[in-house]
Enzyme design. Structure first.
Site, PDB file in Angstrom:
ATOM      1  N   CYS A 124       0.830  -1.213   0.000  1.00 54.86           N
ATOM      2  CA  CYS A 124       0.000   0.000   0.000  1.00 54.86           C
ATOM      3  C   CYS A 124       0.866   1.264   0.000  1.00 54.86           C
ATOM      4  CB  CYS A 124      -0.975  -0.036   1.168  1.00 54.86           C
ATOM      5  SG  CYS A 124      -2.476   0.915   0.871  1.00 54.86           S
TER       6      CYS A 124
ATOM      7  N   HIS B 221      -3.938  -4.719   0.596  1.00 56.83           N
ATOM      8  CA  HIS B 221      -3.513  -5.398   1.814  1.00 56.83           C
ATOM      9  C   HIS B 221      -3.700  -6.899   1.614  1.00 56.83           C
ATOM     10  CE1 HIS B 221      -4.484  -1.595   4.429  1.00 56.83           C
ATOM     11  NE2 HIS B 221      -3.744  -1.336   3.369  1.00 56.83           N
TER      12      HIS B 221
ATOM     13  N   GLU C 253      -3.070  -9.540   3.577  1.00 52.44           N
ATOM     14  CA  GLU C 253      -3.053 -10.454   4.726  1.00 52.44           C
ATOM     15  C   GLU C 253      -4.365 -11.195   4.892  1.00 52.44           C
ATOM     16  OE1 GLU C 253      -5.035  -6.842   6.272  1.00 52.44           O
ATOM     17  OE2 GLU C 253      -3.398  -7.272   4.915  1.00 52.44           O
TER      18      GLU C 253
END
Length: 463
Positions: free
Chosen positions: A320, A423, A425
């Site tokens: 990001c 992102h 994750e």
């Protein structure tokens, strides 16, 4: 006894109104039916407690820089706050959004109309506090119904001095933001401030060029040792037993990024955004992570210089804000998007393997004839993008956002660089494909973390 007021209601021929079958009355008989009603006068209501409304009234305003004024009801903290209004399309995970440092300086408007029904629990926080300027929603749940709930959303925001409003037309504001772009707004519960004063505040404040990273970054280096509970712990399938020393620059880093990286055998030291590159090199890391974070990458030239000094000396991974800083450090330019990418439903194509990755959605398959497209969980949250046309020769665009064609990932193999705009994750969401029951290791929701460890392993073996 409280005084009463009375009035008389007189009905002629009451049988006409109260009888299922009308009875014929003699023409010379005039029937009268009188009802006497008594009510408490308003002045006596305060003494008896019967006048108090069981609902809130419109006691807040959000004034946008385009001159529009929206009445609303407040919850959480009170006062007056200025920020940039952005909309988030996520259906779930409002607590992760509240604690995502990437929202610093912004009012987050949720497009999902019903918010607060699962309350708040302290296992889902992405950072040490709430950094956003305020929360704007359509409907605030009057009750919570989740076994993990520790407190209500309103109490949670009030304790953290975060303003929230509800009963506002979020669809209309979202449409305005899509047409006109992100707008500066002022949220206020103070009746003493006029609409004109709030409008002037919104037009005199600008988020562009403001360093929003320094306030959200840690102040001192620390070792990441936290783990989640076993039922929420990421599985370590695919870990090769190697331990990798990683320095993570905190530009507003999320806890689940650290947990995910640790699940791949990384020993992580988190450092402040202003940590010198020379100090990082003295720590002899196997790799460096440049984290997510809020605001304009052009407003933090010190971070760009740090990235420049580390390029080519150690494998790096940008997420990001880290992706945008890498773009600038390589000589490219970044630009402010019209309304940014926030939340779910953003399709991203992996240009290397053709897979399409959908942010913040469950894992599923899309079948086109005999071909399968794998779809993974990701999350978007940024207002700036890298212009790939300004990047030097040798930099590869690895991911592209299919909604608007913007760059969503980069790689520069000769300098051991990789980055993603979103992102990766995969939190919140299921982690089914992390286990050996997953389809293949290549289907890992967060395969990029394994890719980063493989990059560090490769460099380590050749050094």
């Amino acid at each position: 006894m409280a005084a009463t007021k009375a009035f008389n209601l007189t009905l002629q021929n009451p049988s006409t109104y109260f009888s299922a079958k009308r009875a014929r009355a003699p023409s010379n008989l005039h029937q009268v039916f009188t009802v006497k009603c008594s009510v408490l006068p308003a002045s006596d209501g305060a003494a008896t407690g019967l006048v108090e409304r069981p609902w809130n009234v419109s006691n807040a305003r959000i004034v946008l820089e385009d001159g529009s004024i929206w009445r609303a009801k407040s919850f959480g903290a009170s006062g007056t706050q200025v920020g940039e209004v952005v909309f988030n399309t996520s259906l779930t995970g409002y607590q992760e959004i509240l604690t995502d440092p990437s929202y610093a300086g912004q009012f987050v408007l949720m497009t999902n109309p019903h918010i607060g029904n699962t309350g708040v629990n302290f296992d889902d926080e992405e950072s040490r506090q709430c950094f956003l300027a305020g929360l704007v929603i359509r409907s605030l749940s009057i009750s919570t119904s989740n076994w993990r709930c520790a407190e209500t959303l309103g109490d949670y925001l009030a304790e953290r001095n975060i303003m929230g409003i509800y009963d506002v037309d979020t669809r209309a504001i979202t449409r305005r933001l899509r047409n006109d772009g992100s707008l500066i707004g002022v949220l206020s519960t103070e009746e003493s401030k006029t609409d004109k004063e709030l409008l002037e505040m919104s037009r005199s404040w600008n988020i562009v060029g403001v360093d929003l990273i320094s306030p959200v970054s840690c102040k001192e280096p620390y070792e990441w040792v936290d783990t989640t509970e076993s039922e929420w712990e990421f599985n370590s399938y695919g870990r090769d037993g190697e331990i990798y020393r990683v320095i993570a620059y905190d530009f507003g880093i999320k806890h689940n990024i650290l947990r995910r990286l640790a699940s791949y055998g990384c020993k992580i030291t988190v450092v402040p955004s202003t940590w010198p590159a020379s100090e990082t090199l003295k720590m002899k890391p196997d790799g460096v992570l440049f984290s997510n974070g809020p605001g304009d990458p052009s407003a933090v030239p010190y971070a760009v210089e740090t990235v420049k000094e580390l390029l080519g000396k150690v494998p790096v991974f940008g997420i990001c804000m880290g992706h945008q800083l890498l773009g600038q450090a390589l000589g490219g330019k970044t630009f402010k998007m019209k309304f940014g990418h926030h939340g779910g439903n953003h399709p991203v194509r992996n240009m290397r393997n053709g897979r399409v990755e959908i942010s913040a959605q469950p894992l599923y398959f899309v079948c086109f004839g005999t071909n399968f497209t794998l779809v993974f969980i990701l999350r978007q949250n940024h207002n700036y993008a890298v212009d790939p046309a300004t990047l030097p020769k040798g930099v590869e665009v690895t991911h592209v956002n299919l909604n608007d064609g913007t760059c969503a990932g980069l790689a520069f193999p000769s300098l051991n660089i990789m980055s993603l705009q979103y992102h990766p994750e995969a939190s919140p969401g299921p982690h089914d494909s992390d286990s050996e029951a997953g389809i293949t290791d290549k289907c890992d929701l967060a395969a990029v973390f394994k890719e980063f460890t493989e990059l560090m392993k490769s460099v380590k073996q050749h050094t």
